[in-house]
Scaffold this motif. Structure first.
Motif, PDB file in Angstrom:
ATOM      1  N   GLN A 155     -37.315  62.465 -52.902  1.00 28.83           N
ATOM      2  CA  GLN A 155     -36.366  63.246 -53.694  1.00 28.83           C
ATOM      3  C   GLN A 155     -36.659  64.823 -53.906  1.00 28.83           C
ATOM      4  OE1 GLN A 155     -37.214  60.249 -57.121  1.00 28.83           O
ATOM      5  NE2 GLN A 155     -35.110  60.209 -57.168  1.00 28.83           N
ATOM      6  N   GLU A 156     -38.165  65.109 -53.854  1.00 24.62           N
ATOM      7  CA  GLU A 156     -38.421  66.292 -53.881  1.00 24.62           C
ATOM      8  C   GLU A 156     -37.751  67.202 -52.907  1.00 24.62           C
ATOM      9  OE1 GLU A 156     -42.356  67.794 -55.568  1.00 24.62           O
ATOM     10  OE2 GLU A 156     -42.711  65.530 -55.792  1.00 24.62           O
ATOM     11  N   ILE A 212     -35.444  66.338 -50.990  1.00 24.57           N
ATOM     12  CA  ILE A 212     -34.077  66.376 -50.811  1.00 24.57           C
ATOM     13  C   ILE A 212     -33.401  67.694 -51.854  1.00 24.57           C
ATOM     14  CG2 ILE A 212     -31.920  65.274 -51.540  1.00 24.57           C
ATOM     15  CD1 ILE A 212     -33.388  62.534 -50.386  1.00 24.57           C
ATOM     16  N   THR A 213     -34.206  67.650 -52.787  1.00 22.14           N
ATOM     17  CA  THR A 213     -33.599  68.867 -53.642  1.00 22.14           C
ATOM     18  C   THR A 213     -34.106  70.152 -53.358  1.00 22.14           C
ATOM     19  OG1 THR A 213     -34.156  67.276 -55.662  1.00 22.14           O
ATOM     20  CG2 THR A 213     -34.274  69.679 -56.272  1.00 22.14           C
ATOM     21  N   ALA A 214     -35.236  70.204 -52.569  1.00 28.12           N
ATOM     22  CA  ALA A 214     -35.442  71.578 -52.255  1.00 28.12           C
ATOM     23  C   ALA A 214     -34.590  72.032 -50.775  1.00 28.12           C
ATOM     24  CB  ALA A 214     -37.038  71.563 -51.242  1.00 28.12           C
ATOM     25  N   CYS A 215     -34.010  70.887 -50.322  1.00 28.04           N
ATOM     26  CA  CYS A 215     -33.093  71.626 -49.066  1.00 28.04           C
ATOM     27  C   CYS A 215     -31.664  71.481 -49.819  1.00 28.04           C
ATOM     28  CB  CYS A 215     -33.134  70.526 -47.996  1.00 28.04           C
ATOM     29  SG  CYS A 215     -34.535  70.274 -47.168  1.00 28.04           S
ATOM     30  N   GLU A 216     -31.376  70.949 -50.922  1.00 21.83           N
ATOM     31  CA  GLU A 216     -30.012  71.184 -51.327  1.00 21.83           C
ATOM     32  C   GLU A 216     -30.177  72.652 -52.010  1.00 21.83           C
ATOM     33  OE1 GLU A 216     -29.443  67.810 -53.687  1.00 21.83           O
ATOM     34  OE2 GLU A 216     -28.647  66.560 -52.222  1.00 21.83           O
ATOM     35  N   THR A 217     -31.151  72.975 -52.744  1.00 21.55           N
ATOM     36  CA  THR A 217     -31.293  74.183 -53.187  1.00 21.55           C
ATOM     37  C   THR A 217     -31.016  75.362 -52.389  1.00 21.55           C
ATOM     38  OG1 THR A 217     -32.680  73.180 -55.192  1.00 21.55           O
ATOM     39  CG2 THR A 217     -32.868  75.601 -54.748  1.00 21.55           C
TER      40      THR A 217
END
Length: 328
Positions: A109-110, A112-117
């Motif tokens: 999840q971390e 995924i969030t980093a790449c989305e950000t």
């Protein structure tokens, strides 16, 4: 993000990159391998020279920051996946990360969030999603070859390998702090991801994990049941200290069944009222190549990759749910 050509850098050019994955980045159209990294510089240099790669590094940060590197393939053990994914994302580089995607679902999840950000795509290297044998199974299911799907069963077991029996030569694959768990994480992840690809996401899991042989600290047998969002039931057993090698999956429907292995080259077998029909497939020389093609096509605006960070994270969640009793 759209590139005209994808220039790749590899972090962790170990065994998996020699034949299975590394050459694919050089052979796929609109793709090029421009840099590799390994902590031991001499090994990185050796790999670069043998594979005709122009740059090598012993520092991952240097490769990530290289302006000639457009995208990063992370081929380290899972324990380093989160760190390098987040660093690559912050540098604006698309990420293709080995499986299992991370040590656990929270790390996924971390990532995924980093790449989305950062606005960069994240792909998981579950290459079976692009191999012809599994595409054939998906086609049979979509064409209603076995009617309504009722359940899937998996039986995968093997003898204990030498690299897990000697505590002085213990492979990282059975060290939970590096691999996330035992061989179940390394091998069963392929099957569980294939089932996600063929049958859709799993929504509920119950599992039991144990260590029966005592060769190492991680689990060496896992049995689980799961319910797919579609209502399909599943059951599986994975054992890594048995007397022979068995690799059998069966998807059973109201009008037939499909039998296949995850790792073997035996035929895909359809059994229904018409009898039996078989299809044989030879794996490509570089098994990652069909999936890498889809990654490059997506990055160059020509297609879509079927294996993303989101789908890869789902598999990590199932793995974690199956063994959580063991690690409480």
């Amino acid at each position: 993000m759209k590139l005209s050509k994808v220039r790749w850098g590899i972090i962790g050019c170990g065994d998996v990159t020699e034949v299975k994955s590394g050459p694919a980045f050089q052979k796929v159209e609109n793709s090029e391998l421009v840099a590799v990294m390994r902590r031991t510089g001499e090994l990185a240099k050796d790999y670069a020279e043998r594979h005709h790669v122009p740059k090598w590094y012993d520092d991952a940060d240097a490769l990530i920051q290289d302006p000639d590197v457009d995208a990063v393939y992370i081929a380290t053990p899972p324990g380093a996946h989160k760190e390098y994914t987040i660093k690559g994302a912050k540098a604006g580089k698309p990420i293709y990360v080995e499986k299992p995607m991370a040590l656990n679902f929270a790390e996924c999840q971390e990532m995924i969030t980093a790449c989305e950000t950062a606005g960069v795509p994240l792909y998981a290297a579950y290459y079976r999603r692009a191999l012809p044998r599994f595409l054939k199974i998906k086609e049979l299911l979509e064409n209603n070859a076995i009617g309504e799907i009722r359940f899937v069963s998996t039986m995968q077991y093997q003898a204990a390998a030498e690299d897990v029996m000697d505590p002085e030569k213990l492979t990282w694959r059975v060290q939970p702090d590096v691999a996330g768990g035992g061989l179940f994480f390394d091998l069963a992840s392929h099957t569980l991801d294939v089932l996600d690809f063929l049958l859709g996401p799993i929504q509920s899991v119950q599992g039991f994990a144990s260590n029966q042989a005592g060769y190492y600290q991680a689990e060496d047998i896992v049995t689980g049941t799961y319910l797919f969002e579609s209502g399909i039931h599943g059951i599986g057993t994975w054992c890594f200290s048995a007397f022979e090698d068995v690799d059998v999956n069966e998807i059973v429907g109201s009008k037939g069944k499909i039998s296949f292995s995850t790792f073997g080259n035996d035929p895909v077998v359809l059994t229904n009222a018409k009898g039996k029909e078989e299809w044989n497939f030879e794996p490509p020389q570089h098994v990652h190549q069909p999936l890498v093609e889809t990654v490059v096509e997506e990055l160059t605006g020509q297609g879509k990759c079927p294996s993303t960070g989101v789908s890869g994270a789902r598999t990590n969640w199932v793995l974690g749910e199956m063994v959580k009793n063991y690690y409480l």
